[in-house]
Each structure stands twice: as C-alpha cells, then as structure tokens.
Design a protein around this motif. Structure first.
Motif, PDB file in Angstrom:
ATOM      1  N   PHE A  39     -46.321   1.372  15.616  1.00 49.26           N
ATOM      2  CA  PHE A  39     -45.474   2.099  16.564  1.00 49.26           C
ATOM      3  C   PHE A  39     -46.294   3.114  17.360  1.00 49.26           C
ATOM      4  O   PHE A  39     -47.114   3.832  16.799  1.00 49.26           O
ATOM      5  CB  PHE A  39     -44.346   2.835  15.823  1.00 49.26           C
ATOM      6  N   VAL A  40     -46.046   3.149  18.660  1.00 46.13           N
ATOM      7  CA  VAL A  40     -46.637   4.154  19.535  1.00 46.13           C
ATOM      8  C   VAL A  40     -45.504   4.746  20.373  1.00 46.13           C
ATOM      9  O   VAL A  40     -44.775   4.022  21.046  1.00 46.13           O
ATOM     10  CB  VAL A  40     -47.696   3.544  20.475  1.00 46.13           C
ATOM     11  N   GLY A  41     -45.312   6.056  20.301  1.00 44.64           N
ATOM     12  CA  GLY A  41     -44.319   6.721  21.126  1.00 44.64           C
ATOM     13  C   GLY A  41     -42.913   6.809  20.563  1.00 44.64           C
ATOM     14  O   GLY A  41     -42.014   7.326  21.232  1.00 44.64           O
ATOM     15  N   THR A  42     -42.693   6.331  19.345  1.00 44.51           N
ATOM     16  CA  THR A  42     -41.347   6.428  18.763  1.00 44.51           C
ATOM     17  C   THR A  42     -41.070   7.856  18.296  1.00 44.51           C
ATOM     18  O   THR A  42     -41.985   8.602  17.942  1.00 44.51           O
ATOM     19  CB  THR A  42     -41.178   5.462  17.578  1.00 44.51           C
ATOM     20  N   ARG A  43     -39.790   8.228  18.305  1.00 41.01           N
ATOM     21  CA  ARG A  43     -39.385   9.571  17.912  1.00 41.01           C
ATOM     22  C   ARG A  43     -38.723   9.599  16.540  1.00 41.01           C
ATOM     23  O   ARG A  43     -38.565  10.664  15.936  1.00 41.01           O
ATOM     24  CB  ARG A  43     -38.414  10.139  18.952  1.00 41.01           C
ATOM     25  N   THR A  44     -38.291   8.451  16.069  1.00 38.42           N
ATOM     26  CA  THR A  44     -37.621   8.363  14.772  1.00 38.42           C
ATOM     27  C   THR A  44     -38.324   7.289  13.932  1.00 38.42           C
ATOM     28  O   THR A  44     -39.252   6.623  14.394  1.00 38.42           O
ATOM     29  CB  THR A  44     -36.140   7.977  14.934  1.00 38.42           C
ATOM     30  N   THR A  45     -37.858   7.132  12.705  1.00 35.73           N
ATOM     31  CA  THR A  45     -38.384   6.071  11.834  1.00 35.73           C
ATOM     32  C   THR A  45     -37.373   4.937  11.684  1.00 35.73           C
ATOM     33  O   THR A  45     -37.486   4.120  10.768  1.00 35.73           O
ATOM     34  CB  THR A  45     -38.724   6.635  10.446  1.00 35.73           C
ATOM     35  N   SER A  46     -36.417   4.868  12.583  1.00 35.77           N
ATOM     36  CA  SER A  46     -35.337   3.887  12.438  1.00 35.77           C
ATOM     37  C   SER A  46     -35.824   2.438  12.490  1.00 35.77           C
ATOM     38  O   SER A  46     -35.223   1.555  11.875  1.00 35.77           O
ATOM     39  CB  SER A  46     -34.273   4.098  13.521  1.00 35.77           C
ATOM     40  N   LEU A  47     -36.927   2.191  13.208  1.00 36.53           N
ATOM     41  CA  LEU A  47     -37.444   0.826  13.325  1.00 36.53           C
ATOM     42  C   LEU A  47     -38.541   0.507  12.311  1.00 36.53           C
ATOM     43  O   LEU A  47     -38.940  -0.646  12.188  1.00 36.53           O
ATOM     44  CB  LEU A  47     -38.002   0.602  14.734  1.00 36.53           C
ATOM     45  N   HIS A  48     -38.999   1.508  11.591  1.00 35.08           N
ATOM     46  CA  HIS A  48     -40.131   1.334  10.694  1.00 35.08           C
ATOM     47  C   HIS A  48     -39.813   0.358   9.564  1.00 35.08           C
ATOM     48  O   HIS A  48     -38.797   0.484   8.867  1.00 35.08           O
ATOM     49  CB  HIS A  48     -40.570   2.676  10.102  1.00 35.08           C
ATOM     50  N   ASN A  49     -40.688  -0.644   9.397  1.00 39.01           N
ATOM     51  CA  ASN A  49     -40.573  -1.656   8.349  1.00 39.01           C
ATOM     52  C   ASN A  49     -39.298  -2.490   8.452  1.00 39.01           C
ATOM     53  O   ASN A  49     -38.867  -3.088   7.461  1.00 39.01           O
ATOM     54  CB  ASN A  49     -40.668  -1.013   6.958  1.00 39.01           C
ATOM     55  N   LEU A  50     -38.725  -2.537   9.652  1.00 38.92           N
ATOM     56  CA  LEU A  50     -37.538  -3.363   9.867  1.00 38.92           C
ATOM     57  C   LEU A  50     -37.921  -4.835   9.839  1.00 38.92           C
ATOM     58  O   LEU A  50     -38.893  -5.249  10.464  1.00 38.92           O
ATOM     59  CB  LEU A  50     -36.905  -3.016  11.217  1.00 38.92           C
ATOM     60  N   ASP A  51     -37.158  -5.646   9.115  1.00 40.81           N
ATOM     61  CA  ASP A  51     -37.361  -7.093   9.081  1.00 40.81           C
ATOM     62  C   ASP A  51     -36.435  -7.750  10.096  1.00 40.81           C
ATOM     63  O   ASP A  51     -35.214  -7.574  10.034  1.00 40.81           O
ATOM     64  CB  ASP A  51     -37.072  -7.660   7.693  1.00 40.81           C
ATOM     65  N   VAL A  52     -37.016  -8.502  11.024  1.00 43.46           N
ATOM     66  CA  VAL A  52     -36.244  -9.197  12.062  1.00 43.46           C
ATOM     67  C   VAL A  52     -36.229 -10.678  11.739  1.00 43.46           C
ATOM     68  O   VAL A  52     -37.285 -11.315  11.638  1.00 43.46           O
ATOM     69  CB  VAL A  52     -36.865  -8.957  13.452  1.00 43.46           C
ATOM     70  N   THR A  79     -27.568 -11.852  26.226  1.00 41.89           N
ATOM     71  CA  THR A  79     -28.469 -12.971  25.934  1.00 41.89           C
ATOM     72  C   THR A  79     -29.071 -12.896  24.531  1.00 41.89           C
ATOM     73  O   THR A  79     -29.843 -13.775  24.143  1.00 41.89           O
ATOM     74  CB  THR A  79     -29.619 -12.987  26.957  1.00 41.89           C
ATOM     75  N   ILE A  80     -28.749 -11.846  23.784  1.00 36.28           N
ATOM     76  CA  ILE A  80     -29.277 -11.693  22.430  1.00 36.28           C
ATOM     77  C   ILE A  80     -28.151 -11.305  21.481  1.00 36.28           C
ATOM     78  O   ILE A  80     -27.082 -10.848  21.911  1.00 36.28           O
ATOM     79  CB  ILE A  80     -30.382 -10.609  22.370  1.00 36.28           C
ATOM     80  N   THR A  81     -28.402 -11.483  20.192  1.00 34.32           N
ATOM     81  CA  THR A  81     -27.450 -10.978  19.207  1.00 34.32           C
ATOM     82  C   THR A  81     -27.692  -9.476  19.037  1.00 34.32           C
ATOM     83  O   THR A  81     -28.714  -8.945  19.458  1.00 34.32           O
ATOM     84  CB  THR A  81     -27.626 -11.675  17.842  1.00 34.32           C
ATOM     85  N   HIS A  82     -26.766  -8.799  18.409  1.00 38.63           N
ATOM     86  CA  HIS A  82     -26.875  -7.345  18.290  1.00 38.63           C
ATOM     87  C   HIS A  82     -26.948  -6.897  16.827  1.00 38.63           C
ATOM     88  O   HIS A  82     -26.386  -5.870  16.446  1.00 38.63           O
ATOM     89  CB  HIS A  82     -25.706  -6.685  19.027  1.00 38.63           C
ATOM     90  N   ASP A  83     -27.695  -7.677  16.046  1.00 39.49           N
ATOM     91  CA  ASP A  83     -27.864  -7.371  14.625  1.00 39.49           C
ATOM     92  C   ASP A  83     -28.577  -6.042  14.396  1.00 39.49           C
ATOM     93  O   ASP A  83     -28.377  -5.406  13.355  1.00 39.49           O
ATOM     94  CB  ASP A  83     -28.667  -8.479  13.938  1.00 39.49           C
ATOM     95  N   TYR A  84     -29.408  -5.620  15.355  1.00 39.54           N
ATOM     96  CA  TYR A  84     -30.240  -4.443  15.134  1.00 39.54           C
ATOM     97  C   TYR A  84     -29.909  -3.305  16.098  1.00 39.54           C
ATOM     98  O   TYR A  84     -30.756  -2.457  16.392  1.00 39.54           O
ATOM     99  CB  TYR A  84     -31.722  -4.836  15.252  1.00 39.54           C
ATOM    100  N   ASP A  85     -28.680  -3.274  16.570  1.00 38.66           N
ATOM    101  CA  ASP A  85     -28.277  -2.224  17.506  1.00 38.66           C
ATOM    102  C   ASP A  85     -28.476  -0.827  16.922  1.00 38.66           C
ATOM    103  O   ASP A  85     -28.937   0.085  17.624  1.00 38.66           O
ATOM    104  CB  ASP A  85     -26.807  -2.390  17.897  1.00 38.66           C
ATOM    105  N   ARG A  86     -28.135  -0.660  15.663  1.00 33.37           N
ATOM    106  CA  ARG A  86     -28.198   0.685  15.083  1.00 33.37           C
ATOM    107  C   ARG A  86     -29.611   1.267  15.136  1.00 33.37           C
ATOM    108  O   ARG A  86     -29.791   2.372  15.672  1.00 33.37           O
ATOM    109  CB  ARG A  86     -27.671   0.671  13.643  1.00 33.37           C
ATOM    110  N   PRO A  87     -30.650   0.597  14.618  1.00 35.57           N
ATOM    111  CA  PRO A  87     -31.989   1.195  14.682  1.00 35.57           C
ATOM    112  C   PRO A  87     -32.541   1.283  16.104  1.00 35.57           C
ATOM    113  O   PRO A  87     -33.235   2.247  16.443  1.00 35.57           O
ATOM    114  CB  PRO A  87     -32.844   0.268  13.815  1.00 35.57           C
ATOM    115  N   VAL A  88     -32.225   0.292  16.949  1.00 33.86           N
ATOM    116  CA  VAL A  88     -32.743   0.311  18.320  1.00 33.86           C
ATOM    117  C   VAL A  88     -32.125   1.461  19.113  1.00 33.86           C
ATOM    118  O   VAL A  88     -32.816   2.224  19.799  1.00 33.86           O
ATOM    119  CB  VAL A  88     -32.472  -1.033  19.027  1.00 33.86           C
ATOM    120  N   LEU A  89     -30.825   1.596  19.033  1.00 32.58           N
ATOM    121  CA  LEU A  89     -30.135   2.645  19.791  1.00 32.58           C
ATOM    122  C   LEU A  89     -30.402   4.025  19.200  1.00 32.58           C
ATOM    123  O   LEU A  89     -30.382   5.029  19.923  1.00 32.58           O
ATOM    124  CB  LEU A  89     -28.642   2.346  19.851  1.00 32.58           C
TER     125      LEU A  89
END
Length: 269
Positions: A39-52, A79-89
C-alpha cells in the motif's frame, strides 16, 4: 528469491510517482485468491491483508478476465460486484483502476491505482501501472526459477550444482532495486559457499568487493567476458576491469588460477 512484499512496494511507489496517483496498492495471488499486501498513500488499514476472490469486486474481475479494468465511481459501479464496498469506501476511494500482472502464463498479482474523487483515468495512468506490472512479473518469474533451482538441490548436491545456483543467486541479486532484497539474496549465496565447504567460512586473507565476486562467480562457471557482461548487465570493459582487480588481489595470472585461489580461500563454493 527476494522478499515479495519488498519488491511489490518498490513497484507501487514507482507507479504512484510516474502516474501521480495518491493511492496505489496491490498484492499477489495466493491459493487462487488475491491477497492485498502492498500500500502507498492509504489512510486506514481497511484494505490490509484483504483476500479478493476470483470474480468478486474489481480485482476479482481483473483476476478472472486478465485485462485492465477501471471504474470512475466505485460505489455506484454496475460492472462489478460490491463484495468489498465496506473496506474500499472506508478508505474513501472513488475511482479505481486495476491491472493484472501475468507471469508463467497466469495472473500472479493485481496492481491498483485510485483517487478519492470521480475521474476518468487516461492512458498515462494505465501505462504506468502496466509497466510496473511487467517489472513485477519479471521478478516473480525469476523467483519461481530460483525456487525451482533450490528445490532441485538434493541433500547430496554436487559442488557443480551448488556453484551454478550460487552464480545465479549473485546475478539476480545484483539486478534487484531493493537493497534489503539484495542483502538477503547475497546472504543466501554466501550460505551456499558454506555448504560447499562443509564448514563455517573463516575470515579470508583477501577480500573481494560484491561486484568482483559477482564477476568471478560467473567466470567460475566458464562464461566468457561477453557472456558475463550480458548476465550481469555490465559492459565488457567493466567486467574486464573487475576481473583484473580480482587477479591482482589474488596474485593470479589466469582466470582459472583466480577461481582456484578464490575457492581455496572460501570466497566461492
């Protein structure tokens, strides 16, 4: 080979700089799923170690289709599913582009670029991510090759096998941009010297520089100066200069004598 996370981070930083992106992240494909680890430039850890998972979200779609895909407004994209809306948003990302990293005929990683407002990405952003992906693909391919070489070494590996792997380790290490990865790979090469001798290395009376050892390791396998130059990405003149310095330090009159003396001093396996 090298620490994959270190290599990934180097490429992410480069892509962020070239494409002028505030957020860049990505990860390798592990057991069929994409694991975000850089990660470069992220402000939170919400995406860290997320499995897609394949097919899920933007990265999962890229993983399945093997081509770059972008959305200008992630939250409302159809055009995409929204399985990861919470960490992305939670990270506040709006526009995201993702590109595949292909090596060995399959998708091995995915790199993302993102901004926190709706935009349409141009060719510069896509191309920067693709170039970083190509470099990462080469690193992954080299790591795969090295792993295969090391796995092929049996407990009773011959000295010739150890010497070949030692030479490859040093050649790959010298081309790595990450200092820590280089250090670790050179340490692995030194371990092969120890194994070749069957005992701990004693402090040699002659000390060769890193590049001098790189060159001599290639010469020890029978490569010509031109071949050594190509393998180490050096000029022939530079290779000749390093080899001349080695021969002076070892008081050797021929290439073969230099190799023999270096092995006697446990500078090479």
């Amino acid at each position: 080979m090298s620490d994959a996370r270190s290599v990934l981070h180097v490429e992410l930083e480069g892509a962020a700089r070239v494409a002028a992106l505030p957020v860049v992240f990505g990860g390798e494909v592990v057991d069929g799923r994409l694991r975000l680890s850089g990660f470069v430039g992220t402000r939170t850890t919400s995406l860290h170690n997320l499995d897609v998972l394949p097919g899920a979200g933007l990265g999962g779609r890229v993983l399945m289709q093997g081509r770059p895909i972008a959305v200008s407004d992630y939250g409302s994209a159809r055009t995409i599913t929204h399985d990861y809306d919470r960490p992305v948003l939670a990270e506040g990302l709006a526009s995201i582009i993702a590109v595949p990293v292909r090596a060995g005929g399959r998708c091995r990683a995915v790199l993302y670029g993102a901004v926190r407002r709706p935009v349409t990405f141009g060719d510069r952003v896509r191309d920067a991510l693709m170039e970083s992906g190509k470099r990462l693909a080469r690193e992954l391919s080299e790591r795969d090759e090295l792993t295969a070489r090391l796995d092929s070494l049996s407990p009773g590996a011959t000295l010739e096998e150890l010497r070949s792997v030692h030479s490859e380790l040093r050649a790959i290490a010298g081309a790595l941009p990450d200092p820590e990865a280089r250090r670790r790979l050179y340490a692995a090469a030194q371990r092969l010297v120890d194994l070749g001798e069957g005992k701990p290395v004693q402090g040699p009376r002659v000390r060769l520089s890193t590049r001098e050892t790189d060159v001599l390791a290639q010469v020890a396998l029978g490569f010509t100066n031109g071949e050594v130059a190509e393998r180490l990405s050096l000029s022939r003149e530079t290779v000749k200069a390093y080899l001349g310095s080695v021969m002076r330090k070892l008081d050797a009159h021929t290439r073969h004598e230099a190799v023999v003396k270096a092995r006697r001093l446990m500078l090479l396996p």
